[in-house]
Design a protein around this motif. Structure first.
Motif, PDB file in Angstrom:
ATOM      1  N   UNK A 270      42.323  26.389  58.169  1.00  0.00           N
ATOM      2  CA  UNK A 270      43.316  26.694  57.297  1.00  0.00           C
ATOM      3  C   UNK A 270      43.342  27.464  56.382  1.00  0.00           C
ATOM      4  N   UNK A 271      42.105  27.785  55.760  1.00  0.00           N
ATOM      5  CA  UNK A 271      41.913  28.738  54.797  1.00  0.00           C
ATOM      6  C   UNK A 271      40.360  28.866  54.374  1.00  0.00           C
ATOM      7  N   UNK A 272      40.361  29.327  53.041  1.00  0.00           N
ATOM      8  CA  UNK A 272      38.645  29.678  52.631  1.00  0.00           C
ATOM      9  C   UNK A 272      38.611  29.284  51.291  1.00  0.00           C
ATOM     10  N   UNK A 273      37.506  28.712  50.980  1.00  0.00           N
ATOM     11  CA  UNK A 273      36.815  28.527  49.810  1.00  0.00           C
ATOM     12  C   UNK A 273      37.089  29.287  48.481  1.00  0.00           C
ATOM     13  N   UNK A 274      37.544  29.007  47.381  1.00  0.00           N
ATOM     14  CA  UNK A 274      37.833  30.192  46.322  1.00  0.00           C
ATOM     15  C   UNK A 274      37.719  29.586  44.821  1.00  0.00           C
ATOM     16  N   UNK A 275      38.126  30.105  43.977  1.00  0.00           N
ATOM     17  CA  UNK A 275      37.865  29.854  42.607  1.00  0.00           C
ATOM     18  C   UNK A 275      38.998  29.803  41.778  1.00  0.00           C
ATOM     19  N   UNK A 276      40.303  29.689  42.430  1.00  0.00           N
ATOM     20  CA  UNK A 276      41.576  30.069  41.770  1.00  0.00           C
ATOM     21  C   UNK A 276      42.032  28.548  40.969  1.00  0.00           C
ATOM     22  N   UNK A 277      42.887  28.981  39.845  1.00  0.00           N
ATOM     23  CA  UNK A 277      43.480  27.839  39.354  1.00  0.00           C
ATOM     24  C   UNK A 277      42.512  27.242  38.209  1.00  0.00           C
ATOM     25  N   UNK A 278      42.484  26.019  37.876  1.00  0.00           N
ATOM     26  CA  UNK A 278      41.573  25.442  36.741  1.00  0.00           C
ATOM     27  C   UNK A 278      40.381  24.898  37.607  1.00  0.00           C
ATOM     28  N   UNK A 279      39.648  25.935  37.705  1.00  0.00           N
ATOM     29  CA  UNK A 279      38.255  25.664  38.372  1.00  0.00           C
ATOM     30  C   UNK A 279      37.064  26.364  37.480  1.00  0.00           C
TER      31      UNK A 279
END
Length: 325
Positions: A270-279
């Motif tokens: 369904x998707x891929x790990x990231x670092x978006x938002x409050x991370x």
């Protein structure tokens, strides 16, 4: 030779021959014939109502009646076998199938109820073997009714089984990131230290640390209800409605592989790990909702982890540490 009868004549002081009158003779003959006829008729009636003399037609009918009686006996034996098999099916239906699918058992009173109201067997009354015929017919009718009830019950069980299969496929039951792709299981569900404020805060999901671009998989069958960046703190995230009150959430993604309204199966990318938002670093924040309440996702990994892997995850998830979001 007929006997000659005489009478004594006092006038002549001699015996005189009795000459029978012709009318009396005819009367005697008529009485004899009538008596013979009545005797013969009575004898015939008696013989016809006994088994001493039977016409070929009567013998044929008697053989048919005996054959029918034998067939009724065989039919009753077969019905006994059917009743035994049916009783076994009913027992499994009530105590295995319906119990497993959490359906109420069907009471015996309903399964074996007779037929009220109008006399259904009036046409079978008045014959020599009426009792046997009526009893057999009643028994057959009850078996037919039991079969109809059991057939409906199995139809219901089939629907329940299909629904159960859908439920089992829908429950979010696998880990959304493969173990071999994980750097570590960073944080579990519960009270954790906020990485930005350093205050204790309820962490509503699980954090899986993995390199950016690591594949993320749907944990159960469902429909994508959101794939956007419009929820505070989650960054790019996906929500999947699994039905039956279950929802899973995947946050801080780098990109999507699905879109809103798309149906997915368990294990679909369904998707891929990231670092978006409050991370604070590349990871997947994963939540499971049930009836609009967030619950601990660790209770749903029975579909992808070995007992040893689950034991290790449970150990790390329960550590009081700092979350990554």
């Amino acid at each position: 030779m007929s006997k000659v009868k005489y009478y004594y004549d006092p006038d002549t002081l001699s015996y005189r021959k009795i000459e029978p009158k012709k009318t009396k003779r005819f009367r005697n003959i008529a009485l004899f014939i009538l008596g013979s006829f009545l005797f013969g008729l009575l004898s015939l009636v008696l013989l016809l109502n006994t088994n001493l003399i039977n016409t070929p037609r009567e013998l044929s009918l008697q053989r048919e009646v005996k054959n029918y009686e034998l067939q009724f006996e065989l039919l009753n034996k077969k019905m006994e076998q059917i009743e035994d098999v049916l009783a076994n099916v009913e027992d499994r239906d009530n105590n295995i199938y319906r119990l497993y699918f959490e359906a109420n058992p069907i009471p015996d009173e309903q399964r074996r109820a007779g037929f009220g109201g109008v006399n259904r067997y009036k046409a079978l009354e008045g014959f020599n073997n009426s009792e046997m015929v009526i009893a057999t017919t009643k028994r057959m009718d009850i078996i037919k009714k039991q079969l109809a009830i059991q057939s409906k019950s199995l139809d219901e069980i089939t629907k329940l089984a299909e629904e159960k299969e859908k439920l089992l496929a829908a429950i979010p039951a696998i880990q959304p990131v493969n173990n071999e792709d994980l750097t570590r299981m960073a944080s579990g569900y519960g009270w954790r230290t906020d990485p930005f404020t350093k205050a204790r805060k309820k962490h509503w999901g699980m954090d899986f640390t993995a390199p950016k671009g690591t594949p993320i998989y749907a944990s159960g069958d469902g429909t994508v209800t959101r794939a956007d960046n419009n929820s505070s703190g989650y960054g790019k995230h996906i929500r999947i409605d699994h039905g039956y009150g279950y929802l899973s959430l995947y946050a801080h993604m780098s990109q999507y592989n699905v879109k809103k309204g798309q149906k997915v199966k368990r294990g679909d990318l369904i998707g891929f790990v990231g670092n978006t938002g409050r991370s604070q670093g590349p990871h997947l924040h994963y939540e499971v909702w049930k009836d609009n309440e967030r619950i601990n996702p660790i209770n749903f990994y029975y579909g992808s982890l070995t007992p040893e892997e689950f034991k290790n995850m449970l150990k790390y998830a329960n550590q009081e540490n700092q979350s990554l979001d």
